[in-house]
Design a protein around this motif. Structure first.
Motif, PDB file in Angstrom:
ATOM      1  N   ARG A   1       0.833  -1.288   0.101  1.00  0.00           N
ATOM      2  CA  ARG A   1      -0.046   0.035  -0.137  1.00  0.00           C
ATOM      3  C   ARG A   1       0.711   1.399   0.054  1.00  0.00           C
ATOM      4  NH1 ARG A   1      -4.748   2.227   0.442  1.00  0.00           N
ATOM      5  NH2 ARG A   1      -5.399   3.653   2.279  1.00  0.00           N
ATOM      6  N   GLY A   2       1.855   1.192   0.757  1.00  0.00           N
ATOM      7  CA  GLY A   2       2.874   2.463   0.972  1.00  0.00           C
ATOM      8  C   GLY A   2       3.494   2.569  -0.441  1.00  0.00           C
ATOM      9  N   PHE A   3       3.972   1.612  -1.089  1.00  0.00           N
ATOM     10  CA  PHE A   3       4.633   1.732  -2.195  1.00  0.00           C
ATOM     11  C   PHE A   3       3.825   2.062  -3.382  1.00  0.00           C
ATOM     12  CE2 PHE A   3       5.243  -1.091  -6.247  1.00  0.00           C
ATOM     13  CZ  PHE A   3       6.396  -0.304  -6.837  1.00  0.00           C
TER      14      PHE A   3
ATOM     15  N   ASP B   1      -5.475   2.296  -4.431  1.00  0.00           N
ATOM     16  CA  ASP B   1      -6.196   1.528  -4.056  1.00  0.00           C
ATOM     17  C   ASP B   1      -6.781   0.627  -4.998  1.00  0.00           C
ATOM     18  OD1 ASP B   1      -6.041   2.253  -1.295  1.00  0.00           O
ATOM     19  OD2 ASP B   1      -7.977   3.047  -1.242  1.00  0.00           O
ATOM     20  N   ASP B   2      -7.125   1.472  -6.297  1.00  0.00           N
ATOM     21  CA  ASP B   2      -7.684   0.560  -7.537  1.00  0.00           C
ATOM     22  C   ASP B   2      -6.308  -0.449  -8.031  1.00  0.00           C
ATOM     23  OD1 ASP B   2     -10.085   1.968  -7.696  1.00  0.00           O
ATOM     24  OD2 ASP B   2      -9.353   3.308  -9.086  1.00  0.00           O
ATOM     25  N   ILE B   3      -5.052   0.132  -8.074  1.00  0.00           N
ATOM     26  CA  ILE B   3      -4.059  -0.695  -8.629  1.00  0.00           C
ATOM     27  C   ILE B   3      -3.618  -1.800  -7.701  1.00  0.00           C
ATOM     28  CG2 ILE B   3      -1.387  -0.473  -9.192  1.00  0.00           C
ATOM     29  CD1 ILE B   3      -1.919   2.475 -10.100  1.00  0.00           C
ATOM     30  N   ALA B   4      -3.953  -1.335  -6.277  1.00  0.00           N
ATOM     31  CA  ALA B   4      -3.577  -2.678  -5.260  1.00  0.00           C
ATOM     32  C   ALA B   4      -4.810  -3.568  -5.470  1.00  0.00           C
ATOM     33  CB  ALA B   4      -3.676  -1.960  -4.003  1.00  0.00           C
ATOM     34  N   GLN B   5      -5.797  -3.435  -5.794  1.00  0.00           N
ATOM     35  CA  GLN B   5      -6.967  -4.473  -5.911  1.00  0.00           C
ATOM     36  C   GLN B   5      -6.712  -5.097  -7.004  1.00  0.00           C
ATOM     37  OE1 GLN B   5     -10.786  -2.795  -5.997  1.00  0.00           O
ATOM     38  NE2 GLN B   5     -11.858  -4.840  -5.843  1.00  0.00           N
ATOM     39  N   ASP B   6      -6.456  -4.467  -8.215  1.00  0.00           N
ATOM     40  CA  ASP B   6      -5.946  -5.344  -9.579  1.00  0.00           C
ATOM     41  C   ASP B   6      -4.740  -6.255  -9.409  1.00  0.00           C
ATOM     42  OD1 ASP B   6      -8.075  -3.877 -10.729  1.00  0.00           O
ATOM     43  OD2 ASP B   6      -6.950  -2.573 -11.911  1.00  0.00           O
ATOM     44  N   ALA B   7      -3.669  -5.646  -8.676  1.00  0.00           N
ATOM     45  CA  ALA B   7      -2.205  -6.360  -8.659  1.00  0.00           C
ATOM     46  C   ALA B   7      -2.747  -7.713  -7.726  1.00  0.00           C
ATOM     47  CB  ALA B   7      -1.318  -5.407  -7.674  1.00  0.00           C
TER      48      ALA B   7
ATOM     49  N   TRP C   1       8.139 -10.495  -5.650  1.00  0.00           N
ATOM     50  CA  TRP C   1       7.247 -11.012  -6.745  1.00  0.00           C
ATOM     51  C   TRP C   1       6.080 -10.170  -6.709  1.00  0.00           C
ATOM     52  CZ3 TRP C   1       2.439 -13.812  -6.121  1.00  0.00           C
ATOM     53  CH2 TRP C   1       2.128 -14.428  -7.064  1.00  0.00           C
ATOM     54  N   LEU C   2       5.483  -9.719  -5.518  1.00  0.00           N
ATOM     55  CA  LEU C   2       4.303  -9.059  -5.397  1.00  0.00           C
ATOM     56  C   LEU C   2       4.241  -7.458  -5.996  1.00  0.00           C
ATOM     57  CD1 LEU C   2       1.159  -9.059  -4.373  1.00  0.00           C
ATOM     58  CD2 LEU C   2       2.055  -8.443  -2.125  1.00  0.00           C
ATOM     59  N   PHE C   3       5.458  -7.057  -5.632  1.00  0.00           N
ATOM     60  CA  PHE C   3       6.152  -5.933  -5.905  1.00  0.00           C
ATOM     61  C   PHE C   3       5.968  -5.495  -7.517  1.00  0.00           C
ATOM     62  CE2 PHE C   3       7.023  -2.852  -2.166  1.00  0.00           C
ATOM     63  CZ  PHE C   3       6.386  -3.374  -1.423  1.00  0.00           C
ATOM     64  N   LYS C   4       6.582  -6.663  -8.002  1.00  0.00           N
ATOM     65  CA  LYS C   4       6.730  -6.711  -9.574  1.00  0.00           C
ATOM     66  C   LYS C   4       5.218  -6.805 -10.400  1.00  0.00           C
ATOM     67  CE  LYS C   4       9.052  -9.386 -13.405  1.00  0.00           C
ATOM     68  NZ  LYS C   4       9.975 -10.017 -13.436  1.00  0.00           N
ATOM     69  N   ILE C   5       4.457  -7.556  -9.760  1.00  0.00           N
ATOM     70  CA  ILE C   5       3.226  -7.533 -10.495  1.00  0.00           C
ATOM     71  C   ILE C   5       2.424  -6.142 -10.122  1.00  0.00           C
ATOM     72  CG2 ILE C   5       0.706  -8.456 -10.047  1.00  0.00           C
ATOM     73  CD1 ILE C   5       2.173 -11.002  -9.321  1.00  0.00           C
ATOM     74  N   ALA C   6       2.674  -5.630  -8.897  1.00  0.00           N
ATOM     75  CA  ALA C   6       2.052  -4.303  -8.813  1.00  0.00           C
ATOM     76  C   ALA C   6       2.680  -3.228  -9.457  1.00  0.00           C
ATOM     77  CB  ALA C   6       2.057  -3.858  -7.129  1.00  0.00           C
ATOM     78  N   HIS C   7       3.979  -3.347  -9.827  1.00  0.00           N
ATOM     79  CA  HIS C   7       4.727  -2.090 -10.502  1.00  0.00           C
ATOM     80  C   HIS C   7       4.153  -2.356 -11.810  1.00  0.00           C
ATOM     81  CE1 HIS C   7       7.926  -1.028 -13.206  1.00  0.00           C
ATOM     82  NE2 HIS C   7       7.943   0.189 -12.478  1.00  0.00           N
ATOM     83  N   ASN C   8       3.952  -3.503 -12.590  1.00  0.00           N
ATOM     84  CA  ASN C   8       3.408  -3.773 -13.878  1.00  0.00           C
ATOM     85  C   ASN C   8       2.216  -3.322 -13.893  1.00  0.00           C
ATOM     86  OD1 ASN C   8       6.031  -4.821 -14.957  1.00  0.00           O
ATOM     87  ND2 ASN C   8       5.295  -6.837 -14.410  1.00  0.00           N
TER      88      ASN C   8
ATOM     89  N   HIS D   1      -1.489   1.244 -15.811  1.00  0.00           N
ATOM     90  CA  HIS D   1      -2.958   1.753 -15.362  1.00  0.00           C
ATOM     91  C   HIS D   1      -2.699   3.627 -15.624  1.00  0.00           C
ATOM     92  CE1 HIS D   1      -5.387   3.929 -12.227  1.00  0.00           C
ATOM     93  NE2 HIS D   1      -6.069   2.811 -11.985  1.00  0.00           N
ATOM     94  N   LYS D   2      -3.852   4.193 -15.711  1.00  0.00           N
ATOM     95  CA  LYS D   2      -3.831   5.608 -16.224  1.00  0.00           C
ATOM     96  C   LYS D   2      -3.125   6.258 -15.378  1.00  0.00           C
ATOM     97  CE  LYS D   2      -8.062   6.536 -13.926  1.00  0.00           C
ATOM     98  NZ  LYS D   2      -7.745   7.564 -12.675  1.00  0.00           N
TER      99      LYS D   2
END
Length: 158
Positions: A18-20, A33-39, A59-66, A71-72
């Protein structure tokens, strides 16, 4: 990985994720929040492929970063802090947030520089970990950090 294992690992990393994302989204809680949910949905769907070769956080941050890059919010880069401040004033973002000036300065960086700065300085990842998360070479990450740092110094002094 079982559903319960996934839930526990996510629970352990949820605050850091969430902080990232909040930093990547320059304090815009709704986008984060939108990106976190999608990730998290993407991570759960891909969890069968997680082989525990590295840290779950990476691994999780890589998915969140992508997810962030797709994302817009990633496409929103401002020329100056004043431009970012003008736009932020029209959004529902919390104008009293403690790191508002930093977020405004971060919003002037291209997404890859912003990601490297956030991962290194705010999340404490190594250059090697950042390279893995962002699918970049270590040399590219070092250049992104250097350019981002120089731009932030200039923009925060203004």
């Amino acid at each position: 990985m079982s559903r319960d294992q996934f839930i526990q690992l996510v629970r352990d990393e949820q605050e850091a994720l969430r902080g990232f994302l909040l930093a990547l989204c320059c304090g815009n809680k709704d986008d984060a929040d939108d990106i976190a949910q999608d990730a998290l949905v993407k991570a759960y769907l891909a969890s069968a492929g997680y082989q525990d070769r590295g840290r779950f956080r990476s691994w999780l941050f890589k998915i969140a970063h992508n997810t962030f890059l797709n994302h817009k919010a990633a496409g929103r880069t401002f020329e100056s802090i004043d431009e970012a401040r003008a736009v932020a004033g029209t959004l529902d973002a919390d104008a009293r947030y403690a790191h508002q000036d930093l977020y405004l300065a971060l919003s002037t960086l291209p997404p890859k520089e912003r990601s490297s700065i956030v991962l290194f300085y705010l999340d404490g990842h190594t250059v090697k970990e950042i390279a893995r998360i962002t699918d970049s070479s270590e040399e590219a990450v070092k250049k992104q950090l250097s350019r981002g740092r120089d731009k932030l110094k200039t923009r925060l002094k203004q």
